[in-house]
Design an enzyme around this catalytic site. Structure first.
Site, PDB file in Angstrom:
ATOM      1  CE  LYS A  65      -4.283  -1.689   2.109  1.00  0.00           C
ATOM      2  NZ  LYS A  65      -5.325  -1.385   3.106  1.00  0.00           N
ATOM      3  CG  ASN A  86      -7.504   1.017  -0.705  1.00  0.00           C
ATOM      4  OD1 ASN A  86      -7.616   2.144  -1.182  1.00  0.00           O
ATOM      5  ND2 ASN A  86      -8.513   0.370  -0.156  1.00  0.00           N
ATOM      6  N   GLY A 128      -4.314   1.451  18.223  1.00  0.00           N
ATOM      7  CA  GLY A 128      -3.345   1.034  17.217  1.00  0.00           C
ATOM      8  C   GLY A 128      -2.868   2.199  16.376  1.00  0.00           C
ATOM      9  CB  ALA A 132      -5.745  -0.314   9.692  1.00  0.00           C
ATOM     10  CG  LEU A 207     -11.017  -0.414  10.621  1.00  0.00           C
ATOM     11  CD1 LEU A 207     -11.588   0.553  11.639  1.00  0.00           C
ATOM     12  CD2 LEU A 207      -9.645   0.064  10.177  1.00  0.00           C
TER      13      LEU A 207
END
Length: 247
Positions: A65, A86, A128, A132, A207
């Site tokens: 990506k 993406n 996180g 993502a 997610l």
């Protein structure tokens, strides 16, 4: 015939191939196919396009990506700000193929989040700080929702899970998991926060979509929070890819 596909490595299973193959069949789109292209290095994209002159668009997954960006002619504003691509549109009509990169994760996340937001959803915690999380941060910036990034190990401009208190959870009522915690097969892992301080004012978004209800979502729901998994985001970003390839 128009060919579309997914690049990444490895590609053991693919939501994208199933989604687009079923879409082409259900909508009777006879002149299109969707293939998996397991390429180990992003620079292989050039040979891939040369070998497949009918290739009109690609989805991009881990680990390409970021690295694929240097092989594109252009990227849109969202992809540039996020720093990850993406989705790629491929124009093979000229002497040289023209490749433009997009980030449809941001679109998918934004469109699935916005209908859930209420007046009291003013601030967010992002669990996180990996790839993502980039699209999530971009969307929250666009929506003017301030956020804190929560991590396991100390990193600049983040807080630790152990620092989350009742006071923080009273202020930050949108909780977004961008980590693989709770994803199959590690079904019983979850973000280590004091769930007893969650309530009906909270929105928990994961997610992860496999399983449909992670431990994080279960624990939040048990406290009365509104919950959402990543499946709609996945469908929305896939449809956005199709829109881009047909502009």
């Amino acid at each position: 015939m128009r060919t579309f596909g997914l690049i990444g490595f490895p590609l053991s299973h693919s939501f994208s191939k199933k989604f687009f193959s079923e879409k082409f069949e259900n909508e009777q789109i006879a002149d299109c196919s969707y293939e998996l292209f397991a390429i180990e290095n992003a620079n292989e994209i050039q040979d891939l396009i040369t070998a497949h002159p009918s290739l009109c668009g690609l989805n991009v997954t881990i680990p390409h990506k970021v690295n694929v960006i240097s092989f594109l002619n252009e990227i849109d504003d969202a992809a540039e700000e996020i720093g990850a691509v993406n989705c790629i549109s491929i124009d093979q009509n000229g002497n040289q193929p023209k490749l433009k990169g997009y980030n449809t994760d941001a679109y998918g996340f934004s469109e699935s989040l916005k209908p859930l937001l209420e007046k009291h959803h003013q601030k967010a915690l992002i669990f996180g700080d990996g790839g993502a999380a980039k699209a999530v941060k971009y969307v929250l910036d666009q929506l003017q929702i301030p956020y804190l990034v929560v991590v396991r190990n100390p990193v600049q401009n983040t807080i630790l899970y152990s620092a989350i208190t009742e006071e923080i959870l009273n202020e930050y009522t949108v909780l977004i998991n961008t980590t693989p915690l709770g994803m199959s097969p590690n079904l019983y892992s979850y973000a280590p926060i004091p769930y007893q301080f969650l309530g009906a004012q909270h929105l928990a978004y994961d997610l992860v979509y496999n399983p449909e209800e992670t431990e994080f979502l279960k624990k939040a729901k048990n406290q009365g929070a509104k919950i959402k998994n990543g499946l709609e985001m996945l469908f929305l970003q896939a449809e956005r890819s199709w829109y881009i390839w047909n502009i």
